[in-house]
Scaffold this active site. Structure first.
Site, PDB file in Angstrom:
ATOM      1  N   ARG A  91       8.571  -6.308  -1.133  1.00 32.79           N
ATOM      2  CA  ARG A  91       9.813  -6.840  -1.687  1.00 32.79           C
ATOM      3  C   ARG A  91       9.889  -8.363  -1.555  1.00 32.79           C
ATOM      4  O   ARG A  91      10.927  -8.928  -1.275  1.00 32.79           O
ATOM      5  CB  ARG A  91      11.013  -6.233  -0.963  1.00 32.79           C
ATOM      6  CG  ARG A  91      11.264  -4.785  -1.320  1.00 32.79           C
ATOM      7  CD  ARG A  91      12.049  -4.743  -2.599  1.00 32.79           C
ATOM      8  NE  ARG A  91      12.612  -3.432  -2.848  1.00 32.79           N
ATOM      9  CZ  ARG A  91      12.366  -2.753  -3.941  1.00 32.79           C
ATOM     10  NH1 ARG A  91      11.569  -3.242  -4.853  1.00 32.79           N
ATOM     11  NH2 ARG A  91      12.941  -1.591  -4.155  1.00 32.79           N
ATOM     12  N   ASP A 121      -1.830  -9.705  -4.633  1.00 33.49           N
ATOM     13  CA  ASP A 121      -0.741  -8.945  -5.232  1.00 33.49           C
ATOM     14  C   ASP A 121      -1.178  -7.478  -5.268  1.00 33.49           C
ATOM     15  O   ASP A 121      -2.358  -7.171  -5.095  1.00 33.49           O
ATOM     16  CB  ASP A 121      -0.488  -9.484  -6.640  1.00 33.49           C
ATOM     17  CG  ASP A 121       0.612  -8.727  -7.361  1.00 33.49           C
ATOM     18  OD1 ASP A 121       1.605  -8.383  -6.715  1.00 33.49           O
ATOM     19  OD2 ASP A 121       0.462  -8.477  -8.564  1.00 33.49           O
TER      20      ASP A 121
END
Length: 1196
Positions: free
Chosen positions: A798, A400
Site C-alpha cells: 500500500r 514493483d
C-alpha cells in the site's frame, strides 16, 4: 536564449512562485491565461539548435579532467616552458569533446522525437462553439475536450459527461500503475445532463477551484461551482493523463492540469545525472593524482634550483642562459615544464577509452538474444551507456509487484466442493502429477458460450457438474450470481466481462465454462444460462465488499420463488458465520485451504443460506430505511448485514493464481545467492503481497519468522520495529553503529553509514503504507533501516509512488550501497529515477517506466542475466582496465621522474617525442580495449552456476583505493627496472664493430622498447579469455610499433622533415645488436617474474572465489542445465488472502435504478485489442531453466 537563461537560473537556484490554489473557468481562455498556467506541451529535452554548443561545452568543462587538459593545452602554447608540441594535448582533447558531444546530441535528439510524438497527437477541442481537431500541445487549461474509445487521456480532466448510463467511463491505468483491469469513473449529475450537446457544452461556465499540481495519484480535492451551486470533487471525477479510455464511445472533460502540471509528469521525478561509484572514485583519485603530480613537479623544481646553483654554472659556457633568467626563475619554469611532461599520469585517452568500453558493453546487452522476448518482439535495451559497471555492484533491488513480478493475470486453478478437491492430477499410484503445457485439457466444446481461452486440466470436475451434482451446481451458481461484474456482448454469443478486479473476472469466467454463464444484468435481475437453460433471478440486495467486511453477498429470488443469500469472502470471516452443522466440512476445507496457501494461491470461501419470505420482507423494509437514512447509514447497514449473514452453509473454496512471470522464483533465488537483498514496494494490499512473496521464493518456510508491521501510530510502529530487531539480534545495541565520514570531490560531502549487523538465520519483514509513513519520519528512519536490513526480504504494501522513492533514498543515504529499482508503471518512475540503476519492464503495462529507465527488457527473469553476466563482466572489465591503465601510465611517467636525476632536472624527456604522442593513442590503445571488451573470468553458464561470483563487486574488491596504491607501487618498481637496467647495460657497452652505443637516442629507443614490451606482456598476464581479436591487438600493436619506429627513424623522413624526426638511423643501428635484445629480455624477466611469483603464492594461500571457480572450470566440462523441478508445496498455517478490489465495491452502481438501461447491441472495442498477446491469450506459464538448454554458452 531562454533555454540558456533557464538553465543558468536552475544552476543558481532561482525558483518560481509556488501555486497555492488552481482557479479556472470553463470555456474562458482569456480568464485562464491570466493565471499563466502551463499548457499541455511537455519537454524532456535539454538543448535546442542554438543552446547545444555553449551548454554542452559548459557541462563538459565542469568535469575536472576536461578543465585540467584545457589548462594544460594553454600551458603548451607558452614556448618557455613547453618541451612538447601543442598537438599532443589538443588533438586528444578535441576528440574527447567531440565524441561526448555527439553522444549527448544523439540522446537529446531521441528525447526531442519522443516529445514531438506526444505533443503532436490530435484531440477534439471545443473552441468557439465548435469541435476542432487540435494538437495536444495547443490544449490549454479550461478547455473542453472530447475523447473517444481507446484514446489516451490528453491531460488531467474533470469528467463532465459520457455515452454510458450514469455518466460512467471505463479507463485502463496501465501507464500509471501497471494494472490492466478496468476502473470506473463517474461524472457529476449536474454536468452529466449536458450529454454530447455542443451548444449546451459551449455555454457551460462552471468554475473549478482545486488543489495545486501535485504527485498524489489517488487523491484529488476541489469544488465545482455551477449557477451558484457548489459541488464537491474527488478522485472519482477526474481522468488522469496516461490513462486510456476503454469500452466508452465518447466522453467530455474539462482540462484542469496540463503538460508538466499533470500528475503523470509530477510523478516522473527529478531527472538526475547518474554516475557510477567508479566514476566518483575516479574523481577522488584524479584529484589525488593532481596533488601527487604537483608534489613530483615541486620535488623536481627544487632539484633544478639546487642543480643550477651547484652544477649549472659549469655548463653556462656551453649552454648560456637566456637573458634575465636566473636559478630561481629557471626552477619556476621547470615546474611547469614537468607538469606538461608528467601529465600522462592522467591521460585524456583514459576518458575516451572508458566511454568506448561502456558503449561496447551496452551493445552486448542490446544484442543478447537470451534477453530477447519473442512474444512481444522486445529486445533488451541499454538506454544509457554510462552505468554498465554499476550493474556488477548491486546490493539492494527494489521491485514493483504488479506487472513486474506478476503478469497481472488471474487463473482459476483449483477448488474444493463439498470436501472434495478438484484441479490436481494424480497418477495410478496416487502421486501428484505436475501440470505442463502437454497435459490434456478439459474439452468445453459442448458449451457454446464457453471462453475459449479458459484452461483447466481436471476432467473429474466437468464430469461432476454434468452429472448434476447439486453441490457443484450450487457452487458455480454462486460464482455466477455473487459479483459486480459488468457483461458486454459485442455480438450474439460473444461475451466480455468488465471486472472490478482480475480475481472476480477469473471466477465468473470459471463458472461460465462449467455451464453457469453470467449473461446479463439489470438493476433488478441477473440472467444466467444454467447448463443451457436461461434462468433469470430477481436481485433483491447486494451486500457489498469493503476492507472491513472482507466478504460480499447477494440476495436473489429464483423463478420458483426460492430466496437465497450467496456469500463469498475471506476464510476467517466466513467461518465465523457458518452453521454449527458445517464443522466437519469446515475442517476438511481448511486442510484444502492450507494446501492452496502452500502453493501460493489466492483463496476464497463460498457459503449460502436459504431465507424465509416473511423474514426477508421485514428485513428488506429495514434495509431500505437504513440505506436512505441521513445519519449513521453505514453503521445501520453493517448491523443488518451482520444479522442476515449468519448460520450459512459451507459450499467450498476457490483457489486463484496470480500468475507470476516466467522464471521469477528461480531468478529471485539466484539473486539471493549472489548476496542481493530484494525489497518489494507495491500498492497492493498486504495479503496479496505476502502471497506473491511466498509464490516467488522471497518469503520461505525456512525463515525463522516473518514480521508484520501494521501499527497506526508512530509509537506503535516504533515498538513493532524494535521488538522485531531485538528478536533477530538480542545482543545488538539500542542505538545503531553509525560511521561518519567525508566523501566526494574535495571531501566536502558528509556521509553517515549505518553498519550491517550480524543475524543468525533468515527473516522477512512486511510493512504497510500507513506504518511506513510513520517509519519514514526522521526520528524512526534509522530504526526502520536497521530492522529491514537485518531481514533477507522486505515487502512494503500500500505504498505511494513518493514513498517508493523515499525508501530507495533512505537506503542510498545510510547504507552507501548500490541500489537498483525495477518497475513497469508510471507509479514506479520516481523510484526508478531515485535508484542508482533504473530498470523498466516493457510490454503490456505501458511504457512510462521504460522511458525513464536506464535499462529495459520484457521479463523480470532477464534481470539475473543483466546482473550476474553482463553486470559482473562489465565491472570486472572496467576494473581490470583501470588497474592496467594506471599501471602502464604510471610506469611510463615514473621513468621520466627518475630520469630527471640524470639530466640536471632540465625537463628533458626520456623518450622520443613521437613515442610520447603515440604511446596512449596507438601503441597501447587497442590491446587494453581488447581486454576491456572481451575478457571474462568464466562464461555465462558458470556465472549462473556460481552466483557467489557476484559478491566481490558489491564490496568493490576489484578496484578501490588500496588497489590503486598497489598499482602505483607496482609501477614504481617497474619504472626503476625500466630505467636502471637499460642505463647500466648501455653505459659502458660497445657495438660489434667496437663503436660506442651509449648515446641518448639509442638509450631512449631501448627504454621505450622495453617499456612497450613489458606493459604488453603484463596485459597478457591479466587476460583470462583470449580471442582472435585480443591476439591481433596485442601482437599487431607491437608490430605497428616497430614498423612506425623504423619508418620515423629512416633517412627519408629525416630528409623531408629534418627538425621533426631527429632520431635518424637509431633503430637500425641499435636493434641489430644482440646485447640490446639481451637487455630487453633481462628487463622483461625482472619486471614480470616477481608478478607471476606473487600471484602464484597468493592463489595458493588466499584463493578468491574467482580462483576457485576457474580451477573448477579447467577440471570440468560445462555445467549441466538445472533440471526442471515443480515448485515445492509450502506447508503453512498462513492463509492466502483473496484480493478484492482495493476500493469499495460497485454494489451501489449495480443496483442503481438508472443503471444498465436496455440498449441495443453495438460494436465496441473489446478489453484486449491485441489478441495475440499473452495477456489476451491467457497462456499457461512455463519456466525456463536458469541455464538455457538450447543455446551453447557464448561470450557476448
Amino acid at each position: 536564449m531562454g533555454s540558456v537563461v533557464s538553465y543558468f537560473s536552475q544552476l543558481c537556484g532561482t525558483k518560481q512562485k509556488q501555486e497555492e490554489e488552481r482557479h479556472l473557468r470553463a470555456n474562458d481562455r482569456p480568464f485562464n491565461l491570466s493565471y499563466r498556467y502551463a499548457n499541455n506541451a511537455i519537454k524532456t529535452s535539454k538543448y535546442n539548435v542554438f543552446t547545444f554548443l555553449p551548454l554542452n561545452l559548459f557541462e563538459q568543462f565542469r568535469r575536472l579532467a576536461n578543465a585540467y587538459f584545457l589548462v594544460l593545452f594553454l600551458l603548451q602554447l607558452i614556448p618557455q616552458i613547453s618541451s612538447l608540441a601543442w598537438f599532443t594535448t589538443a588533438i586528444p582533447l578535441m576528440l574527447v569533446l567531440a565524441i561526448t558531444a555527439v553522444k549527448d546530441a544523439s540522446d537529446d535528439i531521441n528525447r526531442h522525437k519522443s516529445d514531438n510524438q506526444v505533443n503532436n497527437r490530435r484531440v477534439d477541442v471545443l473552441i468557439d462553439e465548435e469541435l476542432r481537431n487540435e494538437k495536444w500541445m495547443n490544449v490549454q487549461v479550461g478547455d473542453m475536450i472530447k475523447l473517444e474509445n481507446n484514446q489516451f487521456v490528453t491531460a488531467d480532466l474533470l469528467l463532465l459527461s459520457s455515452s454510458e448510463p450514469l455518466n460512467l467511463v471505463y479507463i485502463e491505468t496501465a501507464e500509471l500503475d501497471g494494472e490492466t483491469n478496468l476502473k470506473v469513473k463517474q461524472a457529476l449529475t449536474v454536468t452529466g445532463e449536458m450529454g454530447d450537446s455542443i451548444d449546451v457544452l459551449a455555454g457551460f461556465r462552471g468554475e473549478v477551484r482545486c488543489e495545486p499540481p501535485n504527485n498524489r495519484l489517488d487523491k484529488f480535492k476541489g469544488t465545482l461551482t455551477v449557477n451558484g451551486q457548489t459541488y464537491a470533487l474527488d478522485n472519482d471525477k477526474v481522468l488522469l493523463r496516461g490513462c486510456t479510455l476503454r469500452n466508452t464511445e465518447w466522453c467530455f472533460g474539462l482540462v484542469i492540469f496540463g503538460g508538466p502540471d499533470t500528475k503523470l509528469m509530477q510523478n516522473s521525478g527529478k531527472t538526475t545525472f547518474k554516475r557510477t561509484s567508479i566514476d566518483h572514485l575516479m574523481n577522488v583519485l584524479v584529484l589525488c593524482i593532481f596533488g601527487f603530480l604537483a608534489s613530483m613537479c615541486s620535488i623536481l623544481a627544487i632539484g633544478n634550483a639546487v642543480w643550477e646553483g651547484r652544477e649549472g654554472s659549469a655548463f653556462t659556457a656551453f649552454l648560456p642562459r637566456e637573458p634575465g633568467i636566473d636559478a630561481a626563475l629557471s626552477s619556476f619554469l621547470s615546474f611547469w615544464s614537468y607538469v606538461i611532461i608528467l601529465n600522462t599520469v592522467v591521460p585524456i585517452s583514459l576518458y575516451v577509452s572508458v566511454e568506448i568500453i561502456r558503449l561496447g558493453n551496452s551493445f552486448y546487452i542490446d544484442w543478447d538474444r537470451k534477453m530477447y522476448y519473442p512474444k512481444s518482439d522486445t529486445p533488451a535495451q541499454a538506454r544509457t551507456t554510462t552505468l554498465n559497471e554499476e550493474l556488477g555492484q548491486i546490493k539492494y533491488i527494489f521491485s514493483d509487484k504488479t506487472g513486474t513480478l506478476t503478469q497481472n493475470i488471474m487463473t482459476f486453478n483449483k477448488c474444493s466442493i463439498n470436501g472434495k478437491v478438484y484441479g490436481e492430477l494424480f497418477d495410478f499410484s496416487g502421486q501428484r502429477v505436475e501440470i505442463t503445457e502437454k497435459t490434456e485439457r478439459v474439452d468445453f466444446s459442448w458449451n457454446q458460450l464457453a471462453d475459449p481461452k479458459f484452461i483447466f486440466h481436471d476432467h473429474s470436475l466437468m464430469e461432476t457438474v454434468r452429472e448434476g451434482n447439486p453441490e457443484a451446481h450450487a457452487f458455480f451458481r454462486l460464482l455466477a450470481l455473487c459479483h459486480t461484474v459488468m457483461p458486454e456482448e459485442k455480438k450474439e454469443g460473444e461475451l466480455y466481462y468488465q471486472a472490478q478486479s482480475p480475481d472476480e473476472g477469473a471466477l465468473v469466467t470459471a463458472a461460465r465454462n462449467f455451464g453457469f454463464v453470467f449473461r446479463s444484468r439489470t438493476p433488478e435481475t441477473i440472467t444466467v444460462m444454467e447448463m443451457g437453460i436461461q434462468v433469470t433471478y430477481e436481485l433483491l440486495a447486494v451486500l457489498d465488499f469493503n476492507n472491513v467486511r472482507k466478504r460480499m453477498s447477494v440476495i436473489v429470488r429464483s423463478p420458483k420463488g426460492k430466496l437465497t443469500l450467496y456469500c463469498k469472502g475471506a476464510d476467517t470471516i466466513i467461518y465465523e458465520r457458518l452453521h454449527p452443522s458445517c464443522k466437519t466440512l469446515m475442517d476438511v476445507t481448511t486442510r484444502h485451504l492450507h494446501e492452496y496457501a502452500g502453493d501460493g494461491l489466492r483463496t476464497l470461501v463460498l457459503a449460502y443460506k436459504d431465507l424465509d419470505v416473511d423474514y426477508m420482507d421485514e428485513w428488506g423494509e429495514r434495509h431500505h430505511e437504513a440505506s436512505t437514512a441521513m445519519e449513521g447509514r453505514e453503521e445501520r447497514l453493517d448491523e443488518l448485514y451482520e444479522e442476515i449473514e449468519k448460520d450459512m452453509l459451507l459450499l467450498g473454496a476457490t483457489a486463484v493464481e496470480d500468475k507470476l512471470q516466467d522464471g521469477v522464483p528461480q531468478t529471485i533465488e539466484q539473486l539471493a545467492k549472489a548476496g542481493i537483498k530484494i525489497w518489494v514496494l507495491t500498492g497492493d494490499k498486504q495479503e496479496t503481497a505476502e502471497n506473491i512473496g511466498y509464490s516467488c521464493n522471497m518469503l520461505r518456510e525456512e525463515m525463522k519468522e516473518v514480521f508484520i508491521v501494521a501499527a497506526n501510530t508512530a509509537e506503535g510502529v516504533k515498538e513493532e520495529l524494535q521488538n522485531a530487531r531485538r528478536k533477530m539480534c538480542p545482543e545488538a545495541a539500542e542505538k545503531p553503529s553509525v560511521i561518519k565520514a567525508r566523501a566526494g570531490l574535495f571531501w566536502l560531502q558528509k556521509t553517515e553509514t549505518i553498519q550491517d549487523e550480524t543475524v543468525n538465520g533468515e527473516y522477512g519483514l512486511v510493512i504497510n503504507g500507513h506504518s511506513l509513513a510513520f517509519a519514514l519520519e526522521k526520528n524512526l528512519q534509522w530504526e526502520l533501516l536497521r530492522t529491514a536490513c537485518m531481514c533477507q526480504t522486505v515487502i512494503c504494501c500500500r505504498v505511494t509512488p513518493l514513498q517508493k522513492a523515499q525508501v530507495v533514498q533512505l537506503v542510498k543515504k545510510y547504507k552507501q550501497a548500490v541500489t537498483l529499482a525495477i518497475g513497469d508503471g508510471a507509479n514506479d518512475v520516481s523510484m526508478i529515477k531515485a535508484a542508482h540503476i533504473g530498470v523498466g519492464i516493457s510490454g503490456q503495462e505501458g511504457m512510462q517506466a521504460v522511458l525513464s529507465s536506464d535499462y529495459s527488457f520484457a521479463q523480470f527473469r532477464y534481470l539475473q542475466r543483466l546482473l550476474l553476466v553482463h553486470g559482473r563482466w562489465s565491472y570486472l572489465r572496467m576494473c581490470k582496465f583501470l588497474r592496467y591503465f594506471f599501471y602502464k601510465n604510471f610506469t611510463f611517467t615514473f621513468v621520466h621522474f627518475w630520469y630527471a636525476f640524470f639530466c640536471g632536472f632540465s625537463a628533458q624527456t626520456v623518450y622520443d617525442e613521437w613515442f610520447i604522442t603515440l604511446y596512449n593513442l596507438v601503441y597501447t590503445a587497442l590491446p587494453v580495449l581488447g581486454l576491456s571488451l572481451f575478457d571474462q573470468d568464466v562464461n555465462d553458464r558458470w556465472s549462473f552456476q556460481y552466483p557467489q561470483l557476484y559478491c566481490p563487486g558489491q564490496l568493490s574488491l576489484y578496484f578501490n583505493k588500496k588497489a590503486f596504491v598497489q598499482c602505483m607501487l607496482h609501477s614504481c618498481y617497474s619504472s626503476l627496472i625500466l630505467l636502471y637496467i637499460p642505463w647500466a647495460a648501455m653505459q659502458d657497452t660497445v657495438r660489434d664493430d667496437g663503436k660506442d652505443i651509449a648515446d641518448y637516442q639509442s638509450f631512449a629507443l631501448l627504454a621505450q622498447t622495453c617499456l612497450l614490451i613489458v606493459v604488453n606482456i603484463q596485459l597478457c598476464l591479466d587476460t583470462y579469455y583470449w580471442t582472435a581479436v585480443n591476439q591481433f591487438f596485442v601482437w599487431g600493436s607491437l608490430a605497428a610499433y616497430f614498423a612506425i619506429t623504423f619508418t620515423m627513424y629512416s633517412n627519408g623522413m629525416f630528409f623531408i622533415f629534418t627538425s621533426s624526426f631527429p632520431f635518424v638511423g637509431t633503430a637500425r643501428n641499435s636493434l641489430n645488436q644482440p646485447n640490446v635484445w639481451l637487455t630487453i629480455f633481462l628487463t622483461l624477466l625482472l619486471c614480470i617474474l616477481p608478478v607471476v611469483a606473487f600471484r602464484f603464492i597468493l592463489i595458493q594461500l588466499r584463493p578468491t572465489i574467482n580462483d576457485k571457480v576457474r580451477r573448477k572450470v579447467r577440471k570440468e566440462k560445462l555445467p549441466a542445465p538445472a533440471p526442471r523441478r515443480p515448485p515445492a508445496r509450502r506447508i503453512s498455517t498462513r492463509r492466502s488472502g483473496y484480493a478484492f478490489s482495493h476500493s469499495h465495491g460497485y454494489g451501489d452502481l449495480v443496483t442503481s435504478r438508472r443503471f444498465l438501461l436496455k440498449r441495443p447491441l453495438r460494436n465496441r472495442a473489446v478489453l484486449f485489442t491485441q489478441t495475440d498477446s499473452p495477456l489476451a491469450e491467457n497462456q499457461p506459464q512455463h519456466y525456463r531453466t536458469i541455464k538455457e538448454v538450447s543455446e551453447e554458452s557464448t561470450s557476448p
